[in-house]
Design a protein around this motif. Structure first.
Motif, short mmCIF file in Angstrom:
data_model
loop_
_atom_site.label_atom_id
_atom_site.label_comp_id
_atom_site.label_asym_id
_atom_site.label_seq_id
_atom_site.Cartn_x
_atom_site.Cartn_y
_atom_site.Cartn_z
N ALA A 158 0.83 -1.21 0.00
CA ALA A 158 0.00 0.00 0.00
C ALA A 158 0.86 1.25 0.00
CB ALA A 158 -0.93 0.00 1.22
N ASP A 159 1.92 1.25 0.80
CA ASP A 159 2.82 2.41 0.86
C ASP A 159 3.47 2.67 -0.49
OD1 ASP A 159 2.30 2.87 3.52
OD2 ASP A 159 3.98 1.67 4.24
N ALA A 160 3.90 1.60 -1.15
CA ALA A 160 4.55 1.75 -2.46
C ALA A 160 3.57 2.26 -3.50
CB ALA A 160 5.14 0.41 -2.89
N PHE A 161 2.34 1.77 -3.45
CA PHE A 161 1.30 2.22 -4.40
C PHE A 161 0.98 3.69 -4.18
CE2 PHE A 161 -3.22 1.50 -6.13
CZ PHE A 161 -2.78 1.51 -7.45
N ILE A 162 0.87 4.09 -2.92
CA ILE A 162 0.63 5.50 -2.59
C ILE A 162 1.77 6.37 -3.11
CG2 ILE A 162 0.61 7.14 -0.66
CD1 ILE A 162 -1.03 5.07 0.91
N ALA A 163 3.02 5.91 -2.90
CA ALA A 163 4.17 6.69 -3.34
C ALA A 163 4.15 6.89 -4.85
CB ALA A 163 5.46 6.00 -2.91
N MET A 164 3.78 5.86 -5.60
CA MET A 164 3.70 5.96 -7.06
C MET A 164 2.64 6.99 -7.47
SD MET A 164 1.73 5.08 -9.92
CE MET A 164 0.72 3.63 -9.54
N LEU A 165 1.44 6.87 -6.90
CA LEU A 165 0.36 7.79 -7.26
C LEU A 165 0.66 9.21 -6.79
CD1 LEU A 165 -2.72 5.51 -6.49
CD2 LEU A 165 -1.90 6.22 -8.74
N ASP A 166 1.34 9.32 -5.65
CA ASP A 166 1.72 10.64 -5.14
C ASP A 166 2.63 11.36 -6.13
OD1 ASP A 166 1.14 12.34 -3.12
OD2 ASP A 166 2.38 11.38 -1.62
N THR A 167 3.48 10.58 -6.79
CA THR A 167 4.39 11.15 -7.78
C THR A 167 3.66 11.52 -9.06
OG1 THR A 167 6.25 9.85 -6.91
CG2 THR A 167 6.47 10.71 -9.15
N GLU A 168 2.71 10.68 -9.46
CA GLU A 168 2.05 10.86 -10.75
C GLU A 168 0.90 11.87 -10.72
OE1 GLU A 168 2.88 9.68 -13.66
OE2 GLU A 168 4.57 8.51 -12.93
N MET A 169 0.10 11.85 -9.67
CA MET A 169 -1.11 12.65 -9.63
C MET A 169 -0.84 14.05 -9.06
SD MET A 169 -3.57 11.04 -10.99
CE MET A 169 -3.59 9.41 -11.77
N ASP A 170 -1.21 15.06 -9.81
CA ASP A 170 -1.07 16.44 -9.34
C ASP A 170 -2.17 16.80 -8.34
OD1 ASP A 170 1.20 17.35 -11.06
OD2 ASP A 170 -0.19 16.77 -12.63
N LEU A 171 -3.30 16.13 -8.46
CA LEU A 171 -4.41 16.36 -7.52
C LEU A 171 -5.29 15.12 -7.51
CD1 LEU A 171 -6.18 18.20 -5.69
CD2 LEU A 171 -7.37 18.93 -7.77
#
Length: 439
Positions: free
Chosen positions: A251-264
């Motif tokens: 879950a942490d890794a998935f969050i980190a990926m989306l945190d990088t990709e998604m501006d909002l």
């Protein structure tokens, strides 16, 4: 003299004891690290990195779009390159229709697979996308598409495109999907006695996800209503990069990926706040983010469930629950960055504007939100507000066909499709042509 020496020795001893006590107390109560599990530490680290990311986003979107990705409006500060990843049962059809309208108004180039409701991005499919106009590039994507960063960057470069999506509270989203996709009815049909809604939900979980861990449930097709948002956001591909990790680290890794990709990442329960934040980042107007709710289920049933059932749903939706909590906090950071009082004031103004717009639309076109039979002629009347007609018309699935039909009719593409337009497509095409004439 001896008495004085004894007093001095006692004082020295007391000072020494006090020093030792103070040092030990400080060591145990101040310098001792907080006992924090991996998930909590990682979550705080992700929140911290999100704060740094907000600053870089502000800097990136203060710059003008360059090369072929130039603004499609007269105002160079307005951002028009935009990716919206739809997620199931989060209100994304309502948002998608609003974003479609924005693209239509500004004559943007849509990323769509011609005449398909779902956009499946693969290396082989990219050449088969509806091409942009000659000398231009793609600007906007709102069609159903599972997020794949590597392929997405090739279509809408991250450096010049605003990436966004929407999440809903996992339990609320599950319950909505449970009814909308007919699972409630199927469970009711197999119920031998009068079952409550709570009973039906528990029957589904017992039948579809029995004896599974949350990690296993994420991969089981029978449990798809549970993990559909994570699937929409690319979990199906991403999971291969986290094999062997425990579910918390996944879950942490998935969050980190989306945190990088998604501006909002917008939040359904806070959609007005989310849209006002989006308006700021894109430098849009309130008319660009106005919406009229769609796909609201008309079924009136008692959907009360026990806390135990809610906990059970949350258990199987662990990854989505982590996503929701994280990005709900990140939305607060966006608001803090832009100014709480400023955003709150604009949210109140937007709600007044939205309610006024919606009431006026319904008054102008009272039949626009009625269900249509595609086989019959459409008699809904033409209003002086085609934007109202478009937003009230809750047939998001036809938008790709209409955009494709209009684009191919411009005659500057080699793609050749034989497509028989239904009455619904013809009706929407007429609306869009009238919108374009006004802008």
């Amino acid at each position: 003299m001896k008495t004085w020496m004894r007093v001095a020795a006692v004082l020295t001893l007391l000072v020494t004891l006090y020093t030792i006590y103070t040092r030990d107390w400080l060591s145990s109560n101040v310098t001792r690290p907080i006992n924090m599990n991996t998930a909590s530490f990682q979550h705080m680290r992700n929140i911290s990195s999100s704060s740094d990311k907000l600053k870089s986003n502000h800097e990136r979107f203060e710059q003008s779009e360059t090369d072929n990705h130039t603004p499609k409006t007269n105002n160079p500060e307005v951002k028009t390159n935009f990716l919206f990843i739809k997620t199931h049962k989060t209100g994304s059809s309502t948002l998608g229709t609003t974003f479609y309208l924005y693209g239509i108004r500004h004559k943007l180039n849509f990323v769509v697979k011609p005449f398909k409701n779902l956009l499946r991005l693969t290396t082989e499919v990219i050449p088969g996308l509806l091409p942009p106009r000659s000398g231009e590039s793609w600007n906007i994507q709102t069609q159903h598409c599972v997020f794949n960063p590597e392929l997405q960057h090739k279509v809408l470069p991250k450096s010049t495109t605003f990436y966004t999506t929407v999440l809903r509270h996992p339990v609320s989203r599950f319950l909505s999907a449970f009814t909308f996709y007919g699972i409630e009815q199927r469970m009711q049909e197999s119920c031998v006695s009068n079952c409550t809604f709570d009973d039906l939900v528990n029957r589904f979980i017992a039948q579809s996800c029995r004896n599974m861990t949350p990690a296993q449930a994420q991969l089981n097709p029978e449990c798809w209503p549970i993990y559909s948002s994570t699937r929409d956001l690319g979990w199906g591909t991403f999971k291969h990069s986290v094999v062997g990790m425990n579910i918390t680290d996944q879950a942490d890794a998935f969050i980190a990926m989306l945190d990088t990709e998604m501006d909002l990442v917008m939040i359904t329960e806070r959609i007005d706040e989310s849209l006002v934040v989006l308006k700021h980042y894109m430098n849009w107007n309130m008319s660009d983010i106005v919406y009229i709710s769609q796909k609201v289920s008309g079924k009136k049933v008692n959907r009360e469930i026990s806390q135990m059932t809610r906990d059970k749903i949350s258990y199987f939706m662990f990854i989505e629950d982590c996503l929701y909590r994280h990005f709900n906090n990140v939305l607060d950071q966006h608001i803090d960055e832009l100014g709480k009082d400023r955003i709150q004031s604009e949210v109140e103004q937007f709600r007044v504007y939205r309610d006024s717009f919606q009431n006026e639309c319904i008054a102008k076109c009272p039949k626009c939100s009625e269900e249509l039979d595609q086989s019959r002629n459409i008699e809904r009347g033409v209003t002086d507000s085609p934007e109202c007609e478009f937003l009230l018309f809750n047939e998001f699935k036809f938008n790709s066909a209409v955009i494709s039909d209009l684009r191919l009719s411009e005659g500057d593409t080699d793609l050749n499709y034989r497509y028989h337009a239904s009455n619904v497509v013809k009706y929407l095409k007429d609306i869009i042509e009238r919108i374009r004439l006004k802008n």
